[in-house]
Design a protein around this motif. Sequence first.
Motif, PDB file in Angstrom:
ATOM      1  N   PRO A  56       0.815  -1.226   0.000  1.00  0.00           N
ATOM      2  CA  PRO A  56       0.000   0.000   0.000  1.00  0.00           C
ATOM      3  C   PRO A  56       0.846   1.273   0.000  1.00  0.00           C
ATOM      4  O   PRO A  56       0.549   2.227  -0.734  1.00  0.00           O
ATOM      5  N   ALA A  57       1.906   1.288   0.810  1.00  0.00           N
ATOM      6  CA  ALA A  57       2.782   2.460   0.822  1.00  0.00           C
ATOM      7  C   ALA A  57       3.519   2.607  -0.505  1.00  0.00           C
ATOM      8  O   ALA A  57       3.695   3.727  -1.016  1.00  0.00           O
ATOM      9  N   LEU A  58       3.954   1.466  -1.084  1.00  0.00           N
ATOM     10  CA  LEU A  58       4.627   1.527  -2.379  1.00  0.00           C
ATOM     11  C   LEU A  58       3.670   2.022  -3.464  1.00  0.00           C
ATOM     12  O   LEU A  58       4.057   2.791  -4.353  1.00  0.00           O
ATOM     13  N   TRP A  59       2.421   1.584  -3.398  1.00  0.00           N
ATOM     14  CA  TRP A  59       1.419   2.030  -4.368  1.00  0.00           C
ATOM     15  C   TRP A  59       1.210   3.546  -4.275  1.00  0.00           C
ATOM     16  O   TRP A  59       1.037   4.231  -5.291  1.00  0.00           O
ATOM     17  N   TYR A  60       1.245   4.076  -3.074  1.00  0.00           N
ATOM     18  CA  TYR A  60       1.095   5.519  -2.895  1.00  0.00           C
ATOM     19  C   TYR A  60       2.256   6.258  -3.566  1.00  0.00           C
ATOM     20  O   TYR A  60       2.064   7.311  -4.195  1.00  0.00           O
ATOM     21  N   GLU A  61       3.465   5.720  -3.448  1.00  0.00           N
ATOM     22  CA  GLU A  61       4.610   6.351  -4.099  1.00  0.00           C
ATOM     23  C   GLU A  61       4.459   6.328  -5.611  1.00  0.00           C
ATOM     24  O   GLU A  61       4.802   7.295  -6.289  1.00  0.00           O
ATOM     25  N   ILE A  62       3.935   5.229  -6.151  1.00  0.00           N
ATOM     26  CA  ILE A  62       3.819   5.101  -7.611  1.00  0.00           C
ATOM     27  C   ILE A  62       2.718   6.003  -8.156  1.00  0.00           C
ATOM     28  O   ILE A  62       2.899   6.691  -9.172  1.00  0.00           O
ATOM     29  N   VAL A  63       1.572   6.024  -7.506  1.00  0.00           N
ATOM     30  CA  VAL A  63       0.399   6.690  -8.061  1.00  0.00           C
ATOM     31  C   VAL A  63       0.349   8.180  -7.728  1.00  0.00           C
ATOM     32  O   VAL A  63       0.021   9.023  -8.584  1.00  0.00           O
ATOM     33  N   HIS A  64       0.713   8.526  -6.494  1.00  0.00           N
ATOM     34  CA  HIS A  64       0.485   9.899  -6.039  1.00  0.00           C
ATOM     35  C   HIS A  64       1.753  10.760  -6.060  1.00  0.00           C
ATOM     36  O   HIS A  64       1.744  11.856  -6.620  1.00  0.00           O
ATOM     37  N   ARG A  65       2.823  10.316  -5.463  1.00  0.00           N
ATOM     38  CA  ARG A  65       3.996  11.176  -5.373  1.00  0.00           C
ATOM     39  C   ARG A  65       4.774  11.240  -6.684  1.00  0.00           C
ATOM     40  O   ARG A  65       5.243  12.292  -7.070  1.00  0.00           O
ATOM     41  N   ARG A  66       4.966  10.132  -7.322  1.00  0.00           N
ATOM     42  CA  ARG A  66       5.607  10.063  -8.640  1.00  0.00           C
ATOM     43  C   ARG A  66       6.976  10.728  -8.652  1.00  0.00           C
ATOM     44  O   ARG A  66       7.355  11.410  -9.596  1.00  0.00           O
ATOM     45  N   ASP A  67       7.710  10.525  -7.583  1.00  0.00           N
ATOM     46  CA  ASP A  67       9.075  11.031  -7.502  1.00  0.00           C
ATOM     47  C   ASP A  67      10.013   9.894  -7.888  1.00  0.00           C
ATOM     48  O   ASP A  67      10.053   8.845  -7.213  1.00  0.00           O
TER      49      ASP A  67
END
Length: 375
Positions: free
Chosen positions: A29-40
């Motif tokens: 879930p945390a990794l998914w947040y990095e991929i979808v939302h932060r996109r850094d």
Amino acid sequence: MQPRIPRPTVIAAIIVGMTVVTLAGLLLPALWYEIVHRRDAGRLLLALTGVGAVFVLYARLLWQNLMRRTAPAHRLGLAAIVAICWALPPLLGTGQGWGNALLVPAGLIAVVLPVREAVGVTAAATVSTPVYGVVLGFPALMVLYEVAAVPLTSFSGYVTVWLVHVVQELREARAEMARSAVGEERLRFARDLHDVLGHSLQAVALRAEVAERFVERDDGRVRKELTEIQTMARDAVRDVREVVRGYRATSLRTELDGMSAVLRAAGIRCERPEVSPALPAHVHEPLGWVAREAATNVLRHSSATWCEITVRADRDRVAIEIVNDGAARRAAGDAGSGLAGLAERLAAAGGEFAAGAAGDGTFRVAAAVPAKGDA
């Protein structure tokens, strides 16, 4: 029905797969947040590298210890997982689920370390993990959750490995009991055969030595000794036949008693069926051989947990049916020379015989002989 116990490698693969799914629930879930939302790109590369390394190391360490392939280097692997999981929250942020990474190493503490050492490390982790969470600014509820989750996760890892090892030891004990049961039967036969033949053969050897001494001096004495040797040899043959008849021409009830006892000693659930005392005498030998061969096949060629025996008798014939599970280990079409010999015996007795694996993982042996001896 008792569940069939898979092989150790299958059990280990299932546990590793379930553990990976659990890790995915904690970290993805945390990794998914990095991929979808932060996109850094930099943060995403760091997250992917850390999560991937944790998955690979965790799965490998768990597999090796489940298969009893422990090594001192596993401590380094556990330390690497701890370092990665404790580095991810401060590098990627304490929100969006990265705090769950702190719980991941706890599942391997009692897997990699000896029990006494694991207790101390678990106690230290139970204190240090919440403290580290407070330093990172985790919410109070998350800190309390870690206080309870760390020892429970460590204990869960210990119980998992312990249960897998217990299953392996039970399988080994079951195989050893089966080998012991077969060995005891062989020893019993060898002992009876020795008791019967030992004296007779020794006496024959002595008579032959006496005849050799008088071969050129007393033809009458030689003829007398040769006659005695012939008599002793015939008596020995008769005695051997009696021993063999005791094993071959016994009652079907006795054979089924022995079969069920041997299978139960090997950890296979088997109940002896009721056998009518009015069965014709001629059916005992062929059906008794069926019971013996079936027991041997169950022990040697299957991973059975149960065996069901059925005996039916009517005016025309007497039939026996033996069904066991765990037939997957037998190669397709492999009937075995023992079963082929049974088919010949039953055919000679005017009976019928069939054996083969069913599609549901069971193996069936069925035989029938005419109820009338002249049929």
